[in-house]
Design a protein around this motif. Structure first.
Motif, PDB file in Angstrom:
ATOM      1  N   MET A 143       0.833  -1.193   0.000  1.00 28.23           N
ATOM      2  CA  MET A 143       0.000   0.000   0.000  1.00 28.23           C
ATOM      3  C   MET A 143       0.871   1.248   0.000  1.00 28.23           C
ATOM      4  O   MET A 143       0.607   2.221  -0.694  1.00 28.23           O
ATOM      5  N   ILE A 144       1.937   1.229   0.800  1.00 25.45           N
ATOM      6  CA  ILE A 144       2.841   2.368   0.880  1.00 25.45           C
ATOM      7  C   ILE A 144       3.496   2.605  -0.465  1.00 25.45           C
ATOM      8  O   ILE A 144       3.518   3.715  -0.987  1.00 25.45           O
ATOM      9  N   LEU A 145       4.050   1.541  -1.064  1.00 29.19           N
ATOM     10  CA  LEU A 145       4.780   1.683  -2.318  1.00 29.19           C
ATOM     11  C   LEU A 145       3.853   2.102  -3.442  1.00 29.19           C
ATOM     12  O   LEU A 145       4.260   2.806  -4.373  1.00 29.19           O
ATOM     13  N   GLY A 146       2.611   1.712  -3.370  1.00 29.59           N
ATOM     14  CA  GLY A 146       1.686   2.046  -4.435  1.00 29.59           C
ATOM     15  C   GLY A 146       1.306   3.518  -4.473  1.00 29.59           C
ATOM     16  O   GLY A 146       0.776   4.004  -5.456  1.00 29.59           O
ATOM     17  N   ASN A 147       1.551   4.256  -3.394  1.00 28.38           N
ATOM     18  CA  ASN A 147       1.182   5.659  -3.342  1.00 28.38           C
ATOM     19  C   ASN A 147       2.351   6.593  -3.637  1.00 28.38           C
ATOM     20  O   ASN A 147       2.233   7.794  -3.483  1.00 28.38           O
ATOM     21  N   LEU A 148       3.523   6.066  -3.952  1.00 24.31           N
ATOM     22  CA  LEU A 148       4.664   6.918  -4.253  1.00 24.31           C
ATOM     23  C   LEU A 148       4.460   7.556  -5.621  1.00 24.31           C
ATOM     24  O   LEU A 148       4.102   6.907  -6.582  1.00 24.31           O
ATOM     25  N   SER A 149       4.699   8.869  -5.693  1.00 19.95           N
ATOM     26  CA  SER A 149       4.537   9.576  -6.955  1.00 19.95           C
ATOM     27  C   SER A 149       5.468  10.766  -6.982  1.00 19.95           C
ATOM     28  O   SER A 149       6.062  11.139  -5.989  1.00 19.95           O
ATOM     29  N   GLY A 150       5.583  11.424  -8.155  1.00 21.76           N
ATOM     30  CA  GLY A 150       6.397  12.625  -8.257  1.00 21.76           C
ATOM     31  C   GLY A 150       7.856  12.296  -8.447  1.00 21.76           C
ATOM     32  O   GLY A 150       8.243  11.583  -9.371  1.00 21.76           O
ATOM     33  N   LEU A 151       8.703  12.838  -7.575  1.00 28.84           N
ATOM     34  CA  LEU A 151      10.147  12.646  -7.661  1.00 28.84           C
ATOM     35  C   LEU A 151      10.512  11.169  -7.590  1.00 28.84           C
ATOM     36  O   LEU A 151       9.905  10.410  -6.849  1.00 28.84           O
ATOM     37  N   SER A 152      11.528  10.802  -8.340  1.00 30.37           N
ATOM     38  CA  SER A 152      11.941   9.393  -8.361  1.00 30.37           C
ATOM     39  C   SER A 152      13.088   9.108  -7.402  1.00 30.37           C
ATOM     40  O   SER A 152      13.297   7.953  -7.025  1.00 30.37           O
ATOM     41  N   GLU A 153      13.829  10.148  -6.997  1.00 37.55           N
ATOM     42  CA  GLU A 153      14.927   9.929  -6.062  1.00 37.55           C
ATOM     43  C   GLU A 153      15.243  11.194  -5.277  1.00 37.55           C
ATOM     44  O   GLU A 153      14.831  12.301  -5.644  1.00 37.55           O
ATOM     45  N   PHE A 154      15.970  11.001  -4.168  1.00 40.42           N
ATOM     46  CA  PHE A 154      16.395  12.101  -3.313  1.00 40.42           C
ATOM     47  C   PHE A 154      17.915  12.085  -3.195  1.00 40.42           C
ATOM     48  O   PHE A 154      18.567  11.103  -3.535  1.00 40.42           O
ATOM     49  N   ARG A 155      18.446  13.191  -2.676  1.00 40.90           N
ATOM     50  CA  ARG A 155      19.871  13.267  -2.378  1.00 40.90           C
ATOM     51  C   ARG A 155      20.044  13.467  -0.879  1.00 40.90           C
ATOM     52  O   ARG A 155      19.534  14.434  -0.310  1.00 40.90           O
ATOM     53  N   LEU A 156      20.742  12.551  -0.223  1.00 40.67           N
ATOM     54  CA  LEU A 156      21.048  12.671   1.201  1.00 40.67           C
ATOM     55  C   LEU A 156      22.367  13.429   1.343  1.00 40.67           C
ATOM     56  O   LEU A 156      23.415  12.950   0.910  1.00 40.67           O
ATOM     57  N   LEU A 157      22.308  14.610   1.939  1.00 46.41           N
ATOM     58  CA  LEU A 157      23.490  15.467   2.020  1.00 46.41           C
ATOM     59  C   LEU A 157      24.481  15.006   3.084  1.00 46.41           C
ATOM     60  O   LEU A 157      25.678  15.270   2.970  1.00 46.41           O
ATOM     61  N   GLY A 158      23.991  14.339   4.133  1.00 48.42           N
ATOM     62  CA  GLY A 158      24.905  13.801   5.156  1.00 48.42           C
ATOM     63  C   GLY A 158      25.542  14.865   6.015  1.00 48.42           C
ATOM     64  O   GLY A 158      24.866  15.732   6.578  1.00 48.42           O
ATOM     65  N   ASN A 218      27.026   7.209   3.244  1.00 47.41           N
ATOM     66  CA  ASN A 218      27.137   8.652   3.087  1.00 47.41           C
ATOM     67  C   ASN A 218      28.541   9.150   3.400  1.00 47.41           C
ATOM     68  O   ASN A 218      29.079  10.012   2.704  1.00 47.41           O
ATOM     69  N   LEU A 219      29.148   8.600   4.440  1.00 49.02           N
ATOM     70  CA  LEU A 219      30.499   9.015   4.816  1.00 49.02           C
ATOM     71  C   LEU A 219      31.523   8.593   3.765  1.00 49.02           C
ATOM     72  O   LEU A 219      32.522   9.273   3.543  1.00 49.02           O
ATOM     73  N   MET A 220      31.266   7.485   3.117  1.00 45.69           N
ATOM     74  CA  MET A 220      32.208   6.966   2.142  1.00 45.69           C
ATOM     75  C   MET A 220      32.084   7.670   0.788  1.00 45.69           C
ATOM     76  O   MET A 220      33.086   7.943   0.124  1.00 45.69           O
ATOM     77  N   LEU A 221      30.844   8.019   0.401  1.00 45.30           N
ATOM     78  CA  LEU A 221      30.619   8.563  -0.933  1.00 45.30           C
ATOM     79  C   LEU A 221      30.295  10.054  -0.941  1.00 45.30           C
ATOM     80  O   LEU A 221      30.267  10.666  -2.009  1.00 45.30           O
ATOM     81  N   GLY A 222      30.028  10.642   0.230  1.00 44.49           N
ATOM     82  CA  GLY A 222      29.574  12.025   0.250  1.00 44.49           C
ATOM     83  C   GLY A 222      28.073  12.059   0.039  1.00 44.49           C
ATOM     84  O   GLY A 222      27.343  11.239   0.595  1.00 44.49           O
ATOM     85  N   THR A 223      27.589  13.008  -0.777  1.00 40.24           N
ATOM     86  CA  THR A 223      26.160  13.077  -1.085  1.00 40.24           C
ATOM     87  C   THR A 223      25.718  11.806  -1.815  1.00 40.24           C
ATOM     88  O   THR A 223      26.324  11.405  -2.800  1.00 40.24           O
ATOM     89  N   VAL A 224      24.659  11.182  -1.294  1.00 42.51           N
ATOM     90  CA  VAL A 224      24.194   9.895  -1.829  1.00 42.51           C
ATOM     91  C   VAL A 224      22.814  10.058  -2.445  1.00 42.51           C
ATOM     92  O   VAL A 224      21.940  10.704  -1.864  1.00 42.51           O
TER      93      VAL A 224
END
Length: 302
Positions: free
Chosen positions: A1-16, A84-90
């Motif tokens: 149910m949760i996954l079925g309601n995802l819409s809009g942006l396809s990904e985020f960036r974690l700044l860390g 995040n610590l290894m790659l920076g922004t993920v």
């Protein structure tokens, strides 16, 4: 149910932690070491309790569940921080972000209610010892644990569904995992309805079990003070001190994060608080219970 309601942006960036990028290698080593140590400590406590027949009591049954919850709870957060610590922004997909938030809330809220169940166990053991074996039967203990998991699943589902079905006007999350508070900043338009929702759920998931813990310990302390024997009072206090310390650590850090208005948020402070209740507390729980409990120490030695 949760996954079925995802819409809009396809990904985020974690700044860390961009403000301390020069310390990333050191933090990576420290957090990885703490993660391994925490897994070993909680696994040792759970294994010891399950293999020692003298520890097959309701109190240690709850402690085993607490150790398992800490392992799961930590495993949701630490891999994301290390990446995040290894790659920076993920970059993180929206589906993975939603699942990360769900399981973080699921295990975190379940632990809140489990700590309240542990306080009830101490309450019945000290205030109603003659009815203790009936009240805290195996079925009763399993029901309390199941209730904790159900509450965690309900809160996680509601928060995740509402957050990721709302229109989002940004993709940069100023955090090291998909936390509730940073995601509020990405909502389009007024965030007041979501802030109220977060506060209401926090009252239910944090303040309500905490008040139950407070009530239980008021009754426990009152009963202990009326005990005639100093030895009995000391023994009763010793069985409760470890749990009180764990409760103070967990509810204190979680409450300071969620039971305050949005305008007081500060990204660096919030990241520090998140590290406190998601990394430090799971490590301290087995240490507190093993070092302050003679029965656990004796079982660990065996």
């Amino acid at each position: 149910m949760i996954l079925g309601n995802l819409s809009g942006l396809s990904e985020f960036r974690l700044l860390g932690f961009p403000e301390i990028s020069h310390l990333h290698p050191l933090l990576f080593v420290v957090l990885l070491s703490l993660y391994i140590l925490t897994l070993m400590a909680n696994t040792a406590v759970a294994f010891t309790i399950n293999t020692d027949n003298t520890l097959h009591t309701p109190m240690y049954f709850f402690l085993t569940q607490l150790s398992c919850l800490d392992i799961c709870y930590l495993s949701v957060i630490i891999p994301a921080i290390l990446e995040n610590l290894m790659l920076g922004t993920v970059s993180i997909s929206k589906t993975r972000c939603a699942m990360q938030m769900f399981f973080f809330l699921f295990f975190g809220v379940a632990e809140c209610f489990l700590l309240a169940a542990m306080s009830l166990d101490r309450y019945f053991a000290i205030c109603h010892p003659l009815h203790y074996t009936i009240t805290m039967s195996s079925r009763g203990c399993r029901s309390l644990v199941a209730g904790s998991y159900i509450c965690g699943a309900a809160v996680g589902s509601v928060h995740t569904l509402i957050t990721f079905s709302s229109p989002l006007c940004g993709s940069a999350i100023d955090h090291f995992f998909c936390e509730i508070q940073p995601l509020l900043d990405l909502l389009c338009g007024s965030t007041l309805p979501r802030e109220i929702q977060v506060m209401v759920v926090a009252v239910f998931a944090i303040l309500s079990p905490f008040l139950l813990v407070i009530y239980s310990y008021i009754r426990i302390i009152s009963t202990i003070l009326h005990m005639a024997s100093a030895e009995s009072r000391q023994k009763a206090f010793s069985t409760c001190s470890s749990h009180l310390l764990v409760v103070t650590l967990f509810y204190g850090t979680a409450g300071s994060m969620y039971l305050r208005p949005k305008f007081t948020y500060c990204a660096p402070v919030d990241k520090f608080l998140s590290l406190s209740y998601s990394v430090v507390t799971p490590l301290l729980n087995p240490i507190i219970y093993s070092l302050r409990n003679k029965e656990v120490k004796a079982a660990l030695k065996k």
